[in-house]
Design an enzyme around this catalytic site. Structure first.
Site, mmCIF file in Angstrom:
data_model
loop_
_atom_site.group_PDB
_atom_site.id
_atom_site.type_symbol
_atom_site.label_atom_id
_atom_site.label_comp_id
_atom_site.label_asym_id
_atom_site.label_seq_id
_atom_site.Cartn_x
_atom_site.Cartn_y
_atom_site.Cartn_z
ATOM 1 C CG HIS A 1 0.609 51.632 36.243
ATOM 2 N ND1 HIS A 1 -0.690 51.532 35.818
ATOM 3 C CD2 HIS A 1 1.162 50.420 36.040
ATOM 4 C CE1 HIS A 1 -0.921 50.293 35.394
ATOM 5 N NE2 HIS A 1 0.187 49.617 35.531
ATOM 6 C CD GLU B 1 -5.066 51.992 29.870
ATOM 7 O OE1 GLU B 1 -5.106 51.378 30.942
ATOM 8 O OE2 GLU B 1 -6.009 52.020 29.064
ATOM 9 C CE LYS C 1 -9.900 50.490 29.659
ATOM 10 N NZ LYS C 1 -8.516 50.802 30.095
ATOM 11 C CG ASP D 1 -15.206 48.859 12.789
ATOM 12 O OD1 ASP D 1 -15.002 49.515 13.832
ATOM 13 O OD2 ASP D 1 -16.255 48.933 12.131
#
Length: 758
Positions: free
Chosen positions: A384, A85, A270, A286
């Site tokens: 961005h 990302e 998130k 993990d």
């Protein structure tokens, strides 16, 4: 390792090779790891992957970047992050730098305890079963630890037991769950904990008279918590027309929203995991288990909520904190089987699982701060566009050879869509002789474009800085710029270089390209205007081809055209020289003059400089060979300056010799004596090598060109990487083929030929 050694200013500006070299030079990676990174041998190979999981058919890659500037408990870290990302790594670096200037993060972590669950059903007497388990607690723990004596020897193992009773929804029965609390030390511990649960199941059945059903670890690792906090003065938060108090209060409001609303909290958390997950992936942990545990932890109460808290203290500072379950390991098979994970762990330099958890919690808090700050100010999408456009061009399947051209035209179109990228690529594929950007598009677009030309130096670089002559020629590789109005701020966008800044109003707060562009805007009185400056560079970055000067000229001309300033070429050139002075310190003025006028020149600095057009009667066939290694002009010019200061007599004599070559070269060009010009170039290259501005790659390119028939070849520009220029007697094909066969880039040019737009 000291924090200074882990600080690499403007790391983002370096090429990949230079970044790898920089972390090696500072001792962040070993020589072995440096060679693995530089060669790409650190990546997981297919044979190793086949031993890790079933049905292997390939290996998927993720970009591996380094998060800079992180300080946790007074120690600096360079953080490996595997993530696709855009902006995640940059956001961490920016947030960590600001927070690091005000004490960094304070972090702690509990012992690395994992919970194993043993479910018991069909109990004749659940209360009697609970009492029996409590009574024989130590016997159960001893049995569990007997399966892993080495873990016990390291201070870990099964530490305690907890009991939980739950009604079963559909059967109407009640189940008893034994929690086996296992300290796994520096191992992730999943298999270890599962094995202990399996091992004690028969004993628990005999104690309770029930039947053990499920026996498996839990990923809600709320006994393995990591916490981090930071404090930022409100005075450090201002910028881009927002006061520090406005930014602080906006962050607090946004954080309160996440605490109150699960819909907002999901996106808020998130963003936190945007930082934590890439570190987990990079270190072979993990990340799915960490994600599950974090979100389950956020949902423990009556609703799902935020993992962080932001508030204002009595002094008006912004205070942030995070508490999150992070169960990770620093040893074990997942690390040992993946060479990249092992390398990243060495690079990060953590000694224990709890230290890694502290770092990851701090990264999560930093990422959260960066996201909230963006939301509270310019919005999450600002900054961005270039990265998003690059992703769109990639998703469109554009061939590598067309990538940069499609990217430039896509950004210029303001339609950042996959379909548009494919449409542009199709148009370019139908026209192999693709026109330069300033020659494409509508008449209005072409008129709005500012153009600066790249260049080569045939003779005289470095000596020209000390008042000697040089011969330079523009090349048909350009930088183009266009200015558009926008709602607020001044935005500088360079798609090919991944640069996208909003210029700070205060010159002291400007970085890198902001400083150089800011000089021009301040001089023209445009710093208060809102605009977007888009720069499309065909000139490769830091390849010795005058990219920064060409950019300066292109920007000035674009501003001139957009705001109808009526600047003369002399004024454009003067402003570009000021830009170059900020960029390189002591430029000669040659590059900006060539970029501005687009004609071959004899040049000598001074007040005023000597600028004499050089008539090349018949264009000279030439080849530009590019190493792919960026040469920083300011660095090589500074190195020569230091040597000159130590022995001025020696270096002045050397500069005089280079000057003599230049003057003979002028005559050779006027006489169309390319053989003599080539020989002079060869001699000049030897002198530049004596100045220690050449590199093994440049030497190889020069040798390849000469052996393939070039009349002469030498480095061009500042050196330290970059490019060579080779001249030929007619056919340039053999030189181009030989350079490309060696793995380098090559471009054919005709020096002295008319340039479009000059």
């Amino acid at each position: 390792m000291t924090d200074d050694r882990r600080r690499i200013p403007e790391f983002y500006k370096l090429s990949v090779a230079e970044r790898v070299r920089a972390v090696h030079e500072r001792g962040i990676v070993t020589g072995r790891d440096f060679r693995a990174l530089a060669s790409g041998r650190h990546t997981l190979d297919l044979a190793s992957a086949d031993k890790m999981v079933e049905n292997v058919v390939g290996v998927i890659g993720l970009p591996l970047g380094l998060g800079m500037n992180l300080i946790v408990n007074g120690q600096g870290y360079v953080v490996p992050m595997a993530v696709e990302e855009p902006s995640v790594i940059a956001a961490l670096g920016s947030a960590s730098k600001l927070i690091g200037e005000h004490g960094g993060f304070i972090a702690e972590a509990t012992d690395p305890v994992l919970i194993g669950q043993i479910q018991i059903v069909d109990l004749p007497d659940i209360e009697a079963a609970q009492s029996a388990i409590v009574e024989r607690r130590q016997e159960i723990l001893n049995l569990a630890n007997s399966f892993h004596p080495n873990m016990v020897a390291r201070g870990g193992g099964a530490m305690d037991i907890e009991l939980h009773v739950h009604p079963l929804r559909y059967s109407g029965k009640t189940t008893l769950v034994v929690h086996l609390l296992v300290d796994t030390r520096d191992a992730m511990g999943a298999n270890l904990t599962n094995g202990m649960c399996e091992g004690v199941a028969p004993l628990i059945e005999s104690i309770t008279g029930g039947q053990v059903f499920l026996r498996i670890l839990s990923n809600l690792t709320d006994r393995s918590l990591a916490r981090a906090r930071c404090t930022i003065p409100h005075s450090a938060l201002g910028g881009n027309d927002y006061t520090g108090e406005q930014v602080r209060d906006g962050i607090v409001i946004a954080a309160d929203f996440a605490a109150a609303d699960p819909y907002r909290a999901a996106t808020h958390n998130k963003g936190i995991m945007n930082g934590i997950d890439p570190v987990a992936i990079a270190t072979g942990n993990d990340w799915r288990a960490i994600e599950a545990g974090a979100h389950a932890f956020a949902a423990r109460g009556d609703r799902y909520t935020s993992l962080t808290e932001w508030r204002t203290d009595k002094e008006g500072n912004l205070c942030g904190s995070i508490e999150v379950p992070i169960k990770v390991g620093t040893v074990g098979a997942p690390l040992e089987s993946n060479p990249t994970a092992a390398l990243n762990m060495r690079l990060l330099g953590v000694d224990s699982a709890t230290q890694l958890a502290r770092v990851m919690a701090s990264v999560g808090l930093a990422q959260n701060f960066a996201a909230l700050r963006a939301l509270a100010t310019e919005g999450i999408q600002k900054g961005h566009m270039t990265l998003h456009a690059r992703s769109v061009v990639t998703a469109a399947g554009v061939p590598k050879a067309l990538f940069d051209d499609v990217l430039d035209r896509l950004v210029l179109s303001n339609e950042i869509k996959v379909w548009k990228a494919r449409e542009i690529a199709a148009e370019l594929e139908q026209d192999p002789g693709r026109p330069h950007l300033h020659g494409a598009g509508t008449g209005a677009e072409a008129d709005a474009m500012g153009v600066g030309f790249g260049k080569v130096v045939l003779l005289g670089e470095h000596a020209v800085v000390y008042g000697r002559h040089a011969i330079g020629a523009p090349v048909p590789i350009t930088v183009n710029a266009v200015v558009e109005d926008c709602d607020e701020g001044i935005h500088l966008i360079i798609p090919r270089w991944g640069v996208e800044y909003q210029l700070a109003r205060n010159p002291k707060d400007r970085r890198s390209f902001e400083r150089t562009a800011g000089v021009i805007l301040d001089e023209l009185g445009l710093s208060g205007r809102a605009m977007r400056i888009e720069v499309f560079s065909e000139v490769p970055r830091s390849m010795g081809l005058g990219g920064s000067a060409a950019m300066a000229v292109a920007i000035v001309r674009a501003l001139d055209r957009h705001f109808h300033l009526g600047l003369s070429d002399e004024e454009v050139n003067r402003l570009a020289f000021e830009y170059e002075t900020v960029a390189h310190g002591t430029p000669s003025g040659l590059d900006n003059t060539l970029a501005c006028y687009g004609q071959p020149l004899i040049f000598r600095p001074g007040k005023p400089p000597l600028v004499e057009p050089l008539d090349i009667k018949t264009p000279i066939p030439a080849v530009i060979g590019m190493t792919g290694y960026e040469g920083l002009t300011a660095k090589t010019v500074g190195r020569v300056r230091m040597a000159w200061q130590q022995d001025q007599k020696l270096y002045e004599h050397l500069f005089d010799q280079i000057d003599a070559l230049v003057l003979r070269g002028v005559q050779a060009i006027r006489d169309e004596d390319l053989s003599s010009l080539g020989e002079l170039m060869n001699i000049c290259h030897g002198m530049l090598n004596a100045l220690q501005v050449s590199t093994p790659e440049l030497e190889q390119l020069v040798d390849i060109a000469r052996e393939s028939g070039a009349l002469g070849a030498k480095l061009t520009g500042g050196g330290g990487g970059g490019s060579i220029i080779a001249i030929c007697d007619g056919d340039t094909g053999p030189v181009v083929s030989a350079i490309r066969s060696a793995g380098y880039q090559a471009v054919t040019v005709n020096l002295g030929a008319p340039l479009n737009g000059a």
